[in-house]
Design an enzyme around this catalytic site. Structure first.
Site, short mmCIF file in Angstrom:
data_model
loop_
_atom_site.label_atom_id
_atom_site.label_comp_id
_atom_site.label_asym_id
_atom_site.label_seq_id
_atom_site.Cartn_x
_atom_site.Cartn_y
_atom_site.Cartn_z
N HIS A 158 0.88 -1.29 0.11
CA HIS A 158 -0.09 -0.03 0.01
C HIS A 158 0.89 1.33 -0.05
O HIS A 158 1.69 1.26 0.97
CB HIS A 158 -0.79 0.05 1.07
N TYR A 180 3.36 2.17 13.30
CA TYR A 180 3.82 3.10 12.38
C TYR A 180 2.83 4.59 12.79
O TYR A 180 1.84 4.78 13.15
CB TYR A 180 3.47 3.07 11.04
#
Length: 470
Positions: free
Chosen positions: A69, A132
């Site tokens: 992605h 993240y």
């Protein structure tokens, strides 16, 4: 890593993607790490990407595989528990499209992933926790801006430790397109405000792929401005809009308009740029100085004489708070529109003998050169800060420039009479002018940009603009 070690940065084959070796400190109780520590990470070369959201993914099984992605924001990925095989593919427009990088990540390693680079990983241990930091907020429509690549793409040829047919994948990840079918993610956009002014028109020529907006389309004085765009889609804003009516700024109405456009609006623009990580380019002026020095280097403290200069100096101070900014300071601007050179050429053609001030000294700045200089600073990665940008060559007076215009258009230069600034403005309502507007060019020349000699540029301007003589 020992207690004395600091984070270390390693570059990858993908531009802007970095591996960070973290300082993992532990004992019999466990471990501790600083996953993101701005004061330590900026000096080693990590971008100041301004994270605003922290996401965590828990993965039960070995072989859980997610991606590929590419998202419209930057992120810092790391592992809290376990280990992953990380894989990244550059899905941005440009020569590095399709480049691949892989590395194993445990809690001692983090990877900075720039916007548009496809991110994926495969878990190598059970109960892996993947984390993240991102510098934009997720929203329901954010997925429309993603770019995807199939995990098994033959061109990328990622060597997954666990074959994909044995891995745990989502149905969506199984059906992503191959590289040949991927639409590359476009770079963040450049926006020019003040699109119809002299500098705005020059920027259209120099930066045709940018987005342009005039005040009717995008008014930075409007309270709706912060919500007028999806600002994370923009990488650069060039503010070529300003209140520039120097003498009218001394009136009650002009003073209010000048402060609204040159200061209050700049505060809003600065907040937008800071929040969205945008590089803000502000065009400044010699009027921020009183003109008593022989020249005005970039680090000289402002000392404006009139309202216009005061508002521009205040605006500059606001822009300097934006982490990514260029302040381009110029003087005696000439471009496509009403200006001093056109006026002198018209007077010469009509046989009018003007009186022109001869005690103000400076250099002409042509909008084409200013526009090229701005793009040079932005795309050349010049250090952020203030840059003087005018024509080069020997400084001169307005009267000498007027004489040269008369000569170049085939008229008698002696028709121009030099007068002092005090004589010229006697009995008139006018803003005080700096007598010395010379801006040293050493700093911008050190970046590799060479401004044209302003007299040579004047001749080229008159040759290219025959209407200036009509």
């Amino acid at each position: 890593m020992s207690d004395s070690q600091r984070p270390a940065l390693r570059e990858s084959p993908i531009p802007g993607l970095f591996v960070i070796e973290l300082d993992l400190r532990g004992d019999h109780r466990g471990w501790f790490k600083e996953n993101w520590q701005r004061e330590k990470m900026l000096p080693i070369g990590l971008p100041d990407f301004g994270p605003v959201q922290n996401n965590v993914s828990f993965n039960d099984e070995v072989g859980t595989t997610r991606g590929i992605h590419a998202e419209p924001w930057d992120k810092l990925v790391s592992v809290v528990h376990g280990k992953v095989f990380g894989a990244w593919v550059d899905l941005r427009e440009g020569p590095s499209f399709g480049s691949v990088f892989t590395v194993e990540i445990d809690p001692s390693v983090a990877v900075f992933v720039p916007r548009g680079v496809g991110n994926s990983y495969q878990t190598l241990e059970p109960d892996t926790v993947y984390s993240y930091l991102v510098n934009d907020h997720w929203s329901p429509d954010a997925g429309a801006k993603y770019t995807f690549l199939n995990l098994g793409d033959e061109t990328a040829a990622i060597a997954w430790p666990i074959p994909l047919e044995q891995a745990v994948l989502s149905e969506k990840d199984r059906t992503h397109p191959r590289l040949a079918e991927v639409a590359p993610m476009a770079p963040r956009k450049t926006l020019v405000l003040g699109a119809n002014g002299q500098l705005g028109r020059a920027l259209r020529e120099v930066w045709p792929e940018a987005e342009f907006a005039d005040r009717a389309e995008l008014d930075i004085t409007s309270p709706d401005f912060p919500g007028a765009r999806a600002w994370r889609d923009y990488g650069v804003i060039v503010n070529a809009a300003a209140y520039t009516k120097v003498d009218l700024a001394e009136t009650d109405a002009g003073r209010r308009e000048a402060w609204a456009a040159n200061v209050s609006a700049l505060a809003t623009l600065a907040r937008v740029a800071t929040t969205a990580g945008i590089t803000l380019v502000q065009v400044s002026t010699d009027y921020v100085f009183d003109g008593t020095a022989d020249g005005h280097p970039e680090d000289e403290a402002p000392s404006p004489l009139g309202v216009y200069g005061q508002t521009k100096a205040a605006g500059d101070a606001i822009v300097e708070t934006v982490p990514r900014h260029y302040i381009v300071r110029t003087s005696w601007v000439i471009g496509d529109g009403n200006n001093f050179v056109r006026t002198m050429a018209s007077l010469a053609e009509r046989g009018v003998a003007p009186s022109v001030v001869d005690d103000q000294v400076g250099r002409l700045s042509f909008t084409g050169d200013i526009a090229r200089g701005i793009r040079h600073l932005v795309e050349g990665g010049a250090p952020f800060g203030v840059y003087n940008l005018t024509g080069s060559g020997e400084p001169t007076s307005w009267a000498a420039i007027a004489k040269r215009v008369f000569e170049l258009t085939g008229h008698d230069a002696n028709a121009v009479t030099g007068v002092s600034t005090a004589e010229y403005f006697a009995g008139k309502q006018a803003s005080p002018r700096p007598l010395n507007s010379v801006l040293p060019l050493d700093k911008i020349e050190a970046t590799g940009f060479a401004p044209r000699d302003h007299f040579a540029a004047l001749e080229a301007y008159l040759t290219a603009n025959p209407l200036a003589t009509s």
